[in-house]
Design an enzyme around this catalytic site. Structure first.
Site, PDB file in Angstrom:
ATOM      1  CE1 TYR A 261       0.843  -0.045   4.382  1.00  0.00           C
ATOM      2  CE2 TYR A 261      -1.402  -0.713   4.802  1.00  0.00           C
ATOM      3  CZ  TYR A 261      -0.147  -0.443   5.254  1.00  0.00           C
ATOM      4  OH  TYR A 261       0.135  -0.579   6.575  1.00  0.00           O
ATOM      5  CD  GLU A 262       0.143   5.882   1.229  1.00  0.00           C
ATOM      6  OE1 GLU A 262      -1.052   5.836   1.493  1.00  0.00           O
ATOM      7  OE2 GLU A 262       0.621   6.689   0.416  1.00  0.00           O
ATOM      8  N   GLY A 263       1.174   3.105  -2.642  1.00  0.00           N
ATOM      9  CA  GLY A 263       1.956   3.011  -3.874  1.00  0.00           C
ATOM     10  C   GLY A 263       2.869   1.812  -3.719  1.00  0.00           C
TER      11      GLY A 263
ATOM     12  CD  GLN B  83       6.497   4.538  -3.078  1.00  0.00           C
ATOM     13  OE1 GLN B  83       7.133   5.589  -3.004  1.00  0.00           O
ATOM     14  NE2 GLN B  83       5.188   4.500  -2.995  1.00  0.00           N
TER      15      GLN B  83
END
Ligand SMILES: Cc1cc2nc3c(=O)[nH]c(=O)nc-3n(C[C@H](O)[C@H](O)[C@H](O)COP(=O)(O)OP(=O)(O)OC[C@H]3O[C@@H](n4cnc5c(N)ncnc54)[C@H](O)[C@@H]3O)c2cc1C
Length: 598
Positions: free
Chosen positions: A442-444, A449
């Site tokens: 999650y969070e990209g 990233q």
């Protein structure tokens, strides 16, 4: 049963002996009075909260999970979570690093950062409830109107209300431009929001009296794609003029996900059925405001894996000293026992040292990043603010992806130290590996990233920020280049620093001709960059430790640092050579594979 001891000594080492954070903090007017004792005292208390309140609920929360009442759409969190949150609020912990203008204590980010590392070690699922609120707070603080800030920030600071981030929909996670949720403008200036979000962490819960959802949705006339996404505040309960709670808003939990890990955190499907929202920032510029939250969350996710790595390491170390199996290859070590403790075996030590080196390297990077955040927001000198912001932007994908990948390696290695017992729930080791696994997603995702790092943050500015980091490495090399004792730590980063310049130019050139070359190299590239950064901090930590030893300090803490640095450079850092080689293998071996993938 696992145990957890807050690593206060190591935090103090990084903050006060390596980074000298108080010198940097006191140059910032609002922290002019900050001192070592205050920071240490707050973290000592914070460590007690983590170890004594949050940690005992980690295994039980995992086993029990969250429950949704399908009639009321209310979610009950695991036994004890609500009470622990009440204690957290009572202790003033939500306000630690919040703005004093909204009732915060105004302490530096680094204090919150270290406090959250301990909470994450103790109980990642529980910590995500207050943790996400910090991101929502930051987005509103940066982009909200004065009225929005006055309405929401005081209660988020006090912990009375929690926050979430609602981006993902069933058909879009990475590509948010595909988003379908709609926001219809109303005559009174509000918006009616309709749509369905999935995978929303802490999306519904019984811990706070209100939940402030930050929701991405499209206006009716929005351009297609990511440039047509706007951001809205959608509170669970509407807020009246006087700040008291009004009617239940049209946002409710339609289901909870059944997951591999972080089972104590409610991952909610949220249905927005004409929910009332107010816009944050400008129409169609929602990603700008959401990025404040996403950047905070990316650092937060790296911190989650640091926490998991540390707690897994502590338990594996204790087990390896107790568990006896086989004799040491070099002869009996524990004569009084029928076998030697497994810590005598080289590969067990390798697994332990891997986790230790990744935990301590990650802590140094995260503390450094927290100081960059502080400088970016509050330093009186504009140039310092700008430089700090640029460096932090480059380091953020490394914090997110490198530390979480290392967390995966480390929690698995620590589980392996337990042999079959690591696979059995009672010991708690498999939970650390399971809970950590989401941090890579999650969070990209970590792939995303790596594309952000190489494509936007490095090639996007022709390597300018990378050169800035290279200068820091260069300074250390210049300072210690003639010190023989430092050679084993300095030589590798000096060589890699030079290689990185050529490596980056090469990928940039190939990428210019064929964009898939960037995509094919990015994940390997991020890991190489991650080692350059970790190598730099490990060299700095070794430098401090060696100086203490040379000055006659016999505290074994310093010798342990040098030994761990030595292990890191000998056994982990050298993977950079293979990674550069695999990155150079290019895109053809991946893209000319239609028959293989048919
Ligand atoms: C437990 C949990 C909690 C979550 N919490 C939240 C939350 O609080 N709020 C929220 O909004 N979302 C949340 N999410 C959603 C999460 O952020 C997404 O799952 C994640 O961003 C990936 O999106 P996706 O699942 O749609 O995968 P996809 O976007 O479909 O990606 C699938 C795969 O394709 C790869 N991929 C996609 N595009 C590219 C590309 N251009 N190049 C290379 N590879 C690519 C991805 O890396 C991935 O491996 C949560 C998810 C989970 C499982």
């Amino acid at each position: 049963m696992p145990t957890y001891t807050p690593p206060l000594r190591d935090m103090q080492f990084v903050m006060h002996e390596v980074l000298h954070v108080v010198d940097d903090l006191t140059a910032i007017p609002k922290h002019a009075d900050m001192d070592v004792d205050t920071i240490n005292a707050v973290l000592e208390e914070g460590g007690k909260f983590a170890a004594e309140v949050a940690f005992p609920l980690n295994q039980s929360g995992d086993a029990e999970g969250c429950k949704l009442d399908p009639v009321t759409h209310e979610v009950t969190t695991p036994t004890g979570f609500k009470e622990a949150y009440a204690k957290y609020v009572e202790g003033g912990w939500p306000a630690l690093a919040c703005d004093t203008a909204f009732g915060g204590q105004g302490l530096p980010h680094i204090v919150n950062q270290c406090f959250y590392e301990m909470l994450n070690s103790a109980n990642q699922s529980w910590t995500m409830y207050p943790g996400l609120t910090h991101g929502a707070y930051a987005a509103l603080h940066a982009h909200g109107t004065e009225e929005q800030k006055q309405t929401y920030l005081h209660k988020m600071t006090s912990g009375e209300w929690l926050g979430t981030m609602c981006l993902t929909e069933a058909h879009c996670g990475t590509d948010l431009g595909l988003m379908r949720s709609k926001a219809e403008p109303q005559a009174d200036g509000t918006y009616k929001i309709t749509g369905e979000k999935i995978f929303i962490s802490a999306g519904e819960n019984d811990m706070a009296s209100n939940i402030i959802h930050l929701v991405l949705a499209r206006l009716p006339d929005a351009p297609v794609g990511i440039k047509g996404v706007s951001l809205f505040i959608v509170p669970k309960f509407l807020v009246k003029q006087d700040g008291s709670l009004g009617a239940r808003n049209g946002i409710y939990c339609g289901g909870l996900e059944h997951k591999m890990g972080i089972c104590g955190n409610a991952t909610a499907q949220l249905v927005l059925d004409g929910a009332v929202g107010t816009m944050v920032g400008q129409p169609n510029k929602g990603m700008q405001a959401m990025f404040v939250m996403m950047n905070a969350a990316r650092l937060g996710v790296g911190n989650q894996s640091l926490g998991q790595t540390e707690v897994a390491y502590q338990n594996a170390l204790a087990y390896a000293k107790e568990r006896i199996q086989m004799r040491s290859l070099t002869g009996v070590k524990a004569k009084d026992k029928p076998a030697d403790p497994i810590i005598v075996h080289p590969d067990v030590r390798k697994m332990l040292l891997t986790a230790k080196a990744y935990a301590e390297g990650g802590r140094a990077l995260l503390c450094y990043s927290a100081m960059l955040l502080e400088k970016e927001h509050s330093h009186p000198d504009e140039k310092v603010r700008k430089d700090a912001g640029e460096l932090l932007a480059m380091l953020t994908p490394i914090v997110k992806a490198f530390i979480t990948d290392n967390g995966h390696i480390s929690t698995n290695a620590c589980m392996q130290v337990f042999g079959g017992h690591g696979y059995i729930k009672d010991w708690g080791m498999e939970q650390f590996a399971r809970d950590n696994r989401i941090n890579m997603i999650y969070e990209g995702t970590n792939t995303v990233q790596s594309l952000d790092l190489l494509g936007r943050k490095i090639l996007g500015n022709s390597g300018a920020t990378l050169r800035k980091f290279g200068k820091l490495v260069g300074q250390l090399v210049a300072e210690e280049g003639v010190n023989e004792k430092m050679a084993e730590f300095i030589t590798p980063i000096a060589i890699l620093g030079d290689q990185m310049t050529k490596f980056t130019t090469e990928i940039g050139f190939k990428g210019f001709q064929n964009a898939d070359e960037v995509g094919a190299a990015a994940v390997d590239y991020l890991r190489v960059a991650g080692h350059l950064v970790f190598g730099y901090f490990w060299a700095r930590m070794a430098q401090v430790a060696l100086r203490e030893i040379a000055a006659g300090n016999t505290d074994s803490f310093y010798l342990a640092k040098v030994q761990t640095a030595r292990f890191y450079f000998a056994k982990l850092f050298p993977e950079t050579a293979t990674l550069m080689r695999t990155a150079r293998a290019g895109s053809k071996v991946l893209m000319d594979t239609d028959a293989a993938l048919a």
